[in-house]
Motif scaffolding. Structure first.
Motif, PDB file in Angstrom:
ATOM      1  N   ALA A 270     -19.745 -30.525 -23.384  1.00  0.00           N
ATOM      2  CA  ALA A 270     -19.538 -30.051 -22.017  1.00  0.00           C
ATOM      3  C   ALA A 270     -19.999 -28.616 -21.830  1.00  0.00           C
ATOM      4  CB  ALA A 270     -18.065 -30.194 -21.625  1.00  0.00           C
ATOM      5  N   GLY A 271     -19.772 -27.761 -22.820  1.00  0.00           N
ATOM      6  CA  GLY A 271     -20.324 -26.407 -22.788  1.00  0.00           C
ATOM      7  C   GLY A 271     -19.578 -25.428 -21.908  1.00  0.00           C
ATOM      8  N   THR A 272     -18.259 -25.594 -21.748  1.00  0.00           N
ATOM      9  CA  THR A 272     -17.460 -24.627 -21.005  1.00  0.00           C
ATOM     10  C   THR A 272     -16.489 -23.927 -21.948  1.00  0.00           C
ATOM     11  OG1 THR A 272     -15.598 -26.083 -20.446  1.00  0.00           O
ATOM     12  CG2 THR A 272     -17.557 -26.181 -19.020  1.00  0.00           C
ATOM     13  N   GLU A 273     -15.993 -22.794 -21.515  1.00  0.00           N
ATOM     14  CA  GLU A 273     -15.043 -22.063 -22.348  1.00  0.00           C
ATOM     15  C   GLU A 273     -13.791 -22.892 -22.619  1.00  0.00           C
ATOM     16  OE1 GLU A 273     -12.512 -18.040 -21.666  1.00  0.00           O
ATOM     17  OE2 GLU A 273     -14.702 -17.799 -21.762  1.00  0.00           O
ATOM     18  N   GLY A 274     -13.325 -23.590 -21.591  1.00  0.00           N
ATOM     19  CA  GLY A 274     -12.121 -24.396 -21.763  1.00  0.00           C
ATOM     20  C   GLY A 274     -12.312 -25.530 -22.747  1.00  0.00           C
ATOM     21  N   THR A 275     -13.460 -26.225 -22.672  1.00  0.00           N
ATOM     22  CA  THR A 275     -13.668 -27.353 -23.571  1.00  0.00           C
ATOM     23  C   THR A 275     -13.938 -26.894 -24.998  1.00  0.00           C
ATOM     24  OG1 THR A 275     -16.000 -27.442 -22.863  1.00  0.00           O
ATOM     25  CG2 THR A 275     -14.448 -28.927 -21.769  1.00  0.00           C
ATOM     26  N   VAL A 276     -14.575 -25.750 -25.169  1.00  0.00           N
ATOM     27  CA  VAL A 276     -14.764 -25.219 -26.525  1.00  0.00           C
ATOM     28  C   VAL A 276     -13.414 -24.920 -27.164  1.00  0.00           C
ATOM     29  CG1 VAL A 276     -15.639 -23.263 -27.858  1.00  0.00           C
ATOM     30  CG2 VAL A 276     -17.096 -24.338 -26.127  1.00  0.00           C
ATOM     31  N   ASN A 277     -12.509 -24.327 -26.419  1.00  0.00           N
ATOM     32  CA  ASN A 277     -11.189 -24.022 -26.974  1.00  0.00           C
ATOM     33  C   ASN A 277     -10.354 -25.272 -27.164  1.00  0.00           C
ATOM     34  OD1 ASN A 277     -10.635 -21.010 -27.401  1.00  0.00           O
ATOM     35  ND2 ASN A 277     -11.747 -21.038 -25.455  1.00  0.00           N
ATOM     36  N   ASP A 278     -10.531 -26.273 -26.287  1.00  0.00           N
ATOM     37  CA  ASP A 278      -9.878 -27.559 -26.543  1.00  0.00           C
ATOM     38  C   ASP A 278     -10.354 -28.144 -27.860  1.00  0.00           C
ATOM     39  OD1 ASP A 278      -8.345 -27.512 -24.268  1.00  0.00           O
ATOM     40  OD2 ASP A 278      -9.580 -28.959 -23.143  1.00  0.00           O
TER      41      ASP A 278
END
Length: 383
Positions: A270-278
């Motif tokens: 997905a490449g978003t900050e939220g999904t990386v931290n998930d």
């Protein structure tokens, strides 16, 4: 008629001297032009392109130019032909080529590394240290050398995989997407049957990562996203559980499904900050995270959690180590139906419309494929 010296051709597959090709103009502009049909050199073949799929990276290249310029290589090239997920028919052989025959249907990998740097010798030719330097032998068709939004292209024999008669042209264009997922899971990730996999983001790579993981024996295979229609396709491709992150907490659900420890592998698409931290917080100790998406902005992440839990993170850019051929084998054996992500088809003459469908996700477009079969329409569009 096309007949370069030392190139083998056949009267059954006549080749013109000129071809129609879409070329870059200014950013976000493509023009249909005539270009000379390229000539294959040693260890190369000429491919008549029969179909080409559109990738999000194509949209980036059309907007920003070749990725090689990031490495201090190519400027925005106004005569460059993008497009890299194509298949076609071998119609001419370079000097000494006998590994393929004229008339064979093939799909292609993007990259042919220089073959001499450290990374190429490791089979990591997508990370070639001479990236963007054709003089060194590097080719990345559609990235640094002319690609598939055209009638013909030259490919190195190392980039070719035979297409079985049972596979459609459109499905064959998806082999690179499946091969990218395969490379991340197996060649770089070392996936072993029975290990758990989470895929974040049901785009083309994410959906085929689900299919590849399931075909290789991963268990459970979990897919997260926000679109129920995409998640439903993920279920069809083998996901044991799908999570709509707008309705459920993905990290909590993954922990529940893995006995509280988290997943062995997470592929972040997905490449978003939220999904990386998930991804970081749903991976178990000693697990692995494959970053397959390209975030547009810098990402702040919980680095301490990675360090304290001995979590490995690796990036992936395209295929490598012949993973595409292994993906082709799985597809040919019908271990999964990659065609489930093919949603729209256009003629090459209608490429601008096809690109709009892919860019704006018109009608929830996932994989848009263009074909070159309608020569009359292509000639008309060039006028």
């Amino acid at each position: 008629m096309y007949k370069p010296a030392d190139v083998t051709t056949s009267p059954d597959y006549p080749v013109p001297d000129q071809m129609k090709a879409w070329v870059l103009g200014t950013p976000d502009q493509l023009h249909l032009r005539e270009k000379p049909v390229p000539v294959p050199q040693r260890a190369e073949v000429l491919v008549r392109i029969d179909a080409v799929a559109i990738c999000a990276t194509d949209l980036e290249i059309i907007h920003s130019g070749s990725p090689a310029k990031i490495l201090g290589g190519l400027p925005f090239n106004k005569n460059f032909t993008p497009g890299h997920e194509y298949m076609g028919t071998v119609v001419a052989l370079g000097p000494g080529v006998d590994e393929f025959a004229i008339g064979e249907r093939i799909s292609v990998e993007i990259h042919a590394g220089c073959g001499q740097c450290k990374r190429c010798r490791q089979g990591m030719y997508t990370s070639c240290l001479n990236y963007g330097e054709p003089g060194k032998g590097h080719r990345a068709n559609g990235f640094t050398t002319d690609g598939g939004f055209a009638e013909y292209a030259v490919n190195h024999i190392n980039t070719l995989a035979r297409v079985p008669d049972t596979m459609s042209d459109a499905e064959a264009t998806l082999v690179v997407t499946a091969g990218t997922s395969m490379y991340g899971l197996t060649e770089l990730g070392g996936l072993v049957a029975g290990e758990s996999v989470v895929v974040i983001g049901p785009g083309p790579i994410g959906l085929l990562a689900v299919a590849v993981a399931k075909a290789l024996g991963a268990s459970p295979v979990i897919l997260t996203g926000t679109r129920d229609s995409r998640l439903a396709i993920g279920k069809e491709l083998g996901a044991d559980r799908v999570i709509n992150v707008a309705k459920e907490n993905a990290v909590e659900i993954v922990k529940q499904l893995t006995g509280g420890i988290g997943a062995d592998y997470v592929i972040e698409c997905a490449g978003t900050e939220g999904t990386v931290n998930d991804a970081i917080h749903m991976t178990n100790r000693g697990g692995k995270i494959c970053l397959a998406a390209f975030p547009h902005d810098p990402v702040t992440m919980d680095l301490a959690h990675l360090v304290k839990n001995n979590i490995y993170v690796y990036g992936i850019r395209g295929e490598g180590r012949s993973a595409t051929r292994r993906a082709m084998t799985l597809m040919a054996e019908k271990r999964f139906d990659a065609a489930r992500i093919h949603t729209h088809t256009f003629a090459l003459a209608d490429l601008p419309t096809a690109l709009r469908y892919a860019r704006d996700r018109v009608d929830d477009a996932i994989k848009v494929v263009v074909t070159t079969r309608d020569a009359a329409a292509l000639s008309s569009a060039a006028e």
